[in-house]
Scaffold this active site. Structure first.
Site, short mmCIF file in Angstrom:
data_model
loop_
_atom_site.label_atom_id
_atom_site.label_comp_id
_atom_site.label_asym_id
_atom_site.label_seq_id
_atom_site.Cartn_x
_atom_site.Cartn_y
_atom_site.Cartn_z
N ARG A 150 -16.18 -17.76 -19.59
CA ARG A 150 -17.08 -18.08 -18.47
C ARG A 150 -18.51 -18.26 -18.97
O ARG A 150 -19.30 -18.98 -18.38
CB ARG A 150 -16.99 -17.03 -17.36
N SER A 203 -21.47 -13.72 -11.42
CA SER A 203 -20.28 -13.46 -12.24
C SER A 203 -19.64 -14.75 -12.76
O SER A 203 -18.86 -14.71 -13.70
CB SER A 203 -19.27 -12.57 -11.52
N GLU A 255 -15.38 -21.18 0.57
CA GLU A 255 -14.84 -22.02 -0.50
C GLU A 255 -14.33 -23.37 -0.02
O GLU A 255 -14.50 -24.39 -0.69
CB GLU A 255 -13.70 -21.29 -1.23
N PHE A 280 -9.45 -18.26 -5.90
CA PHE A 280 -9.97 -19.00 -4.73
C PHE A 280 -10.01 -20.51 -5.00
O PHE A 280 -9.71 -21.32 -4.12
CB PHE A 280 -11.38 -18.52 -4.38
N HIS A 328 -12.42 -15.92 -14.13
CA HIS A 328 -11.42 -14.93 -13.71
C HIS A 328 -10.01 -15.51 -13.71
O HIS A 328 -9.22 -15.27 -12.81
CB HIS A 328 -11.77 -14.35 -12.34
N ASP A 373 -9.75 -5.58 -11.13
CA ASP A 373 -9.87 -6.01 -9.72
C ASP A 373 -8.52 -5.96 -9.01
O ASP A 373 -8.45 -5.99 -7.78
CB ASP A 373 -10.42 -7.44 -9.63
N ARG A 427 -12.64 -13.97 -17.55
CA ARG A 427 -13.72 -13.06 -17.19
C ARG A 427 -14.09 -12.23 -18.42
O ARG A 427 -15.26 -12.06 -18.74
CB ARG A 427 -13.29 -12.11 -16.07
#
Lengths: 277, 316
Positions: free
Chosen positions: B15, B42, B63, B88, B114, B122, B172
């Site tokens: 990322r 993030s 989104e 998402f 992610h 998470d 991530r």
């Protein structure tokens, strides 16, 4: 903006309705009810208000139109044909194999379609993107979008609305075709929408509610909006009648997505020509 | 020195590669836009926001709207990157991507951090195990996951320069840096890390370094490994897979469900060619849970020792 009288626009609205119903009849498939409720607004936009060039459909400074309620594309195709974007006689290929006139608008196939739509709730977001680009590029084009009242049951409409307010898109106008009907019946029974004008106002839009079949009221409203560059996106709730102009279709949910048979078609054309003048 | 001979000591999250590359691209081309959905920090777009505010939009936690808005921007010639989490970006906005991006073939990039099991603590709700499979089934879409920081930067750059919808997936967590800064990558062309005769290992994303470690061990034991980094799973590099068929024993490794991702894409080619056997290593069609990333990989059999074991089984 073009100089054209209300009487002339009313005549064009008759041609728009005739063309849309003829397309749907020939295809024996399509959505007449919403096409007819949107006919007067579409006439005013395409034949008076919008800064467009049928000979240059992708002109970068053109006003954009987003038909968020994509299923009523027969009325948009009618406008495109009558404006000369496409040869008039070709539009009777609606929904046929290879036709530019797909069941829902396809920007890759049909000149004059600014974005492909057809899945409800999504078009307004695209319009917001176009309007932001216009602001950032310091262009003075505007973006007009037509959404259905039933379509406002989709949450994404409100995601788009809040974004339009945040980015102060006074170059965006949302029209709600408030014909009170959706496929399964009256919106108030399926999922009540409350007062859509107040809802958009609460989101931060400048709003107005008018008779969507009064060409005079539509033109007066478009005149007001044109000069109101005050950082607020605009919303016009158009009180309309689904199937407007064809007696047996008016206010009947079942005419949402059904084509008239030969006899019904003859009656429809006769009523459109005789009744609306 | 070949990659296989290197000791992979530096680690970086991919990322970060997106965050760094997109600033460079945005400065070069004012049509590059980033659309954030409230998770800019993030997703590593904070520098872009600071340096290129006129090319940035934040729509908040919305989104679906982000995807549609990007499509609208793309119709005006912009090159929008929607930046969110893979879960998402692939699922919450799936229909918007299908209808408003892929169907009209607009120049929108979906850039997602992610990916896979990397948002480990998470929990299952945030681990995107099916994203590449979902996006792979949309016509016009290109699907990419780089294996390290430098390859990801190159692939982001290429995605910006090609026309059409692209889905990019990042980690991530930090993963080893494999490639040199100047290594070149081509979308749709597998990176051949090593030639070999006994077994072919095809990996992508955060599993490539595992495949490298497994290759080192297998080579020590006299097993010759051909190793590919299949960063693009759509369009899949058919030619590179066909070249593995003389070996005939293929192992795919991915941080993604074994259904519909890299393993499936390779199997499709192998089955159509009618020769060769494939063993798929990946998420075992099960949801994850909150746990250390390495533990989750272990629970799914995505480890160096699992790759070695599978290779030996295939050679028996």
């Amino acid at each position: 903006m073009k100089n054209i009288s209300i009487e002339e626009l009313k005549d064009i609205a008759i041609e728009m309705r005739k063309t849309a119903i003829t397309m749907i009849h020939k295809a024996q498939s399509g959505h007449p009810g919403g096409s007819l409720s949107a006919a007067d607004l579409m006439t005013a936009l395409y034949f008076k208000e919008m800064n467009i060039d049928p000979n240059n459909p992708t002109w970068e400074d053109r006003d954009r139109f987003v038909l968020s309620k994509g299923h009523v594309c027969p009325i948009q195709y009618s406008a495109l044909a009558l404006k000369g974007y496409v040869p008039y006689d070709t539009i009777y290929t609606l929904r046929e194999y290879g036709s530019p006139f797909q069941g829902h608008p396809d920007m890759k196939k049909c000149p004059g379609i600014d974005i492909s739509t057809g899945s409800l709730g999504q078009g307004l977001s695209c319009g917001v993107g176009m309007a932001i680009a216009g602001k950032r590029d310091k262009k003075d084009y505007r973006v007009f979008s037509l959404v259905g009242d039933g379509e406002c049951q989709e949450g994404q409409i409100w995601e788009a609305a809040q974004t339009a307010v945040k980015y102060q898109l006074d170059n965006l106008v949302v029209f709600v075709d408030n014909n009170r009907l959706q496929i399964d019946g009256f919106c108030d029974e399926i999922m009540p929408l409350q007062d859509l004008e107040k809802k958009f106002e609460a989101f931060g839009f400048e709003t107005k509610r008018i008779n969507g079949h009064s060409m005079a009221e539509i033109i007066e409203t478009l005149d007001e909006i044109r000069v109101a560059q005050n950082g607020k996106p605009k919303c016009v709730v158009l009180d309309t009648v689904k199937g407007k102009g064809v007696s047996y279709m008016e206010d009947v949910a079942d005419w949402h997505g059904v084509a008239p048979n030969d006899e019904e078609y003859k009656q429809a054309i006769a009523e459109i020509v005789g009744g609306l003048k | 020195m070949s990659i296989i001979e290197k000791t992979l000591t530096t680690k970086k999250a991919t990322r970060e590669a997106f965050g760094d590359e997109i600033v460079k691209l945005g400065k070069e081309n004012k049509d590059i836009y980033v659309i954030d959905v409230d998770i800019a920090k993030s997703c590593k777009t904070s520098n872009f926001i600071k340096q290129l505010p006129e090319q940035h939009i934040n729509v908040g936690i919305a989104e679906q709207n982000a995807a549609g808005l990007a499509a609208g921007l793309a119709t005006t010639g912009k090159i929008p990157f929607v930046s969110t989490y893979a879960v998402f970006g692939s699922l919450r906005m799936a229909e918007q991507i299908r209808q408003e991006v892929c169907y009209p073939n607009l120049n929108v990039k979906i850039a997602c951090s992610h990916g896979g099991l990397t948002p480990a603590n998470d929990g299952g709700s945030h681990q995107a195990i099916e994203d590449m499979g979902v996006l792979r089934s949309f016509p016009n879409m290109t699907v990419i996951m780089g294996a390290d920081y430098f390859s990801t930067r190159k692939l982001v750059e290429q995605a910006a320069k090609m026309y059409g919808p692209v889905y990019l997936r990042f980690t991530r967590d930090t993963i080893p840096v494999i490639y040199d800064e100047n290594e070149e990558f081509t979308i749709g062309k597998a990176k051949k890390i090593k030639e070999g005769q006994d077994i072919a290992i095809i990996a992508n994303g955060d599993t490539v370094h595992l495949a490298i470690e497994a290759t080192k061990e297998l080579e020590k034991e006299g097993i010759s490994v051909k190793l590919l980094d299949m960063h693009t799973i759509k369009p899949i590099d058919r030619e590179a897979i066909v070249e593995c068929l003389d070996i005939g024993r293929l192992i795919t490794v991915e941080d993604h469900n074994i259904l519909n991702g890299l393993g499936s894409a390779v199997c499709e080619v192998v089955a159509e060619e009618g020769k060769g056997k494939v063993s798929r290593i990946g998420v075992q069609d099960q949801f994850g849970q909150s746990a250390p990333y390495e533990k989750l990989m272990e629970l799914n059999g995505i480890t160096v020792s699992d790759i070695i074991k599978t290779a030996k089984e295939m050679l028996q």
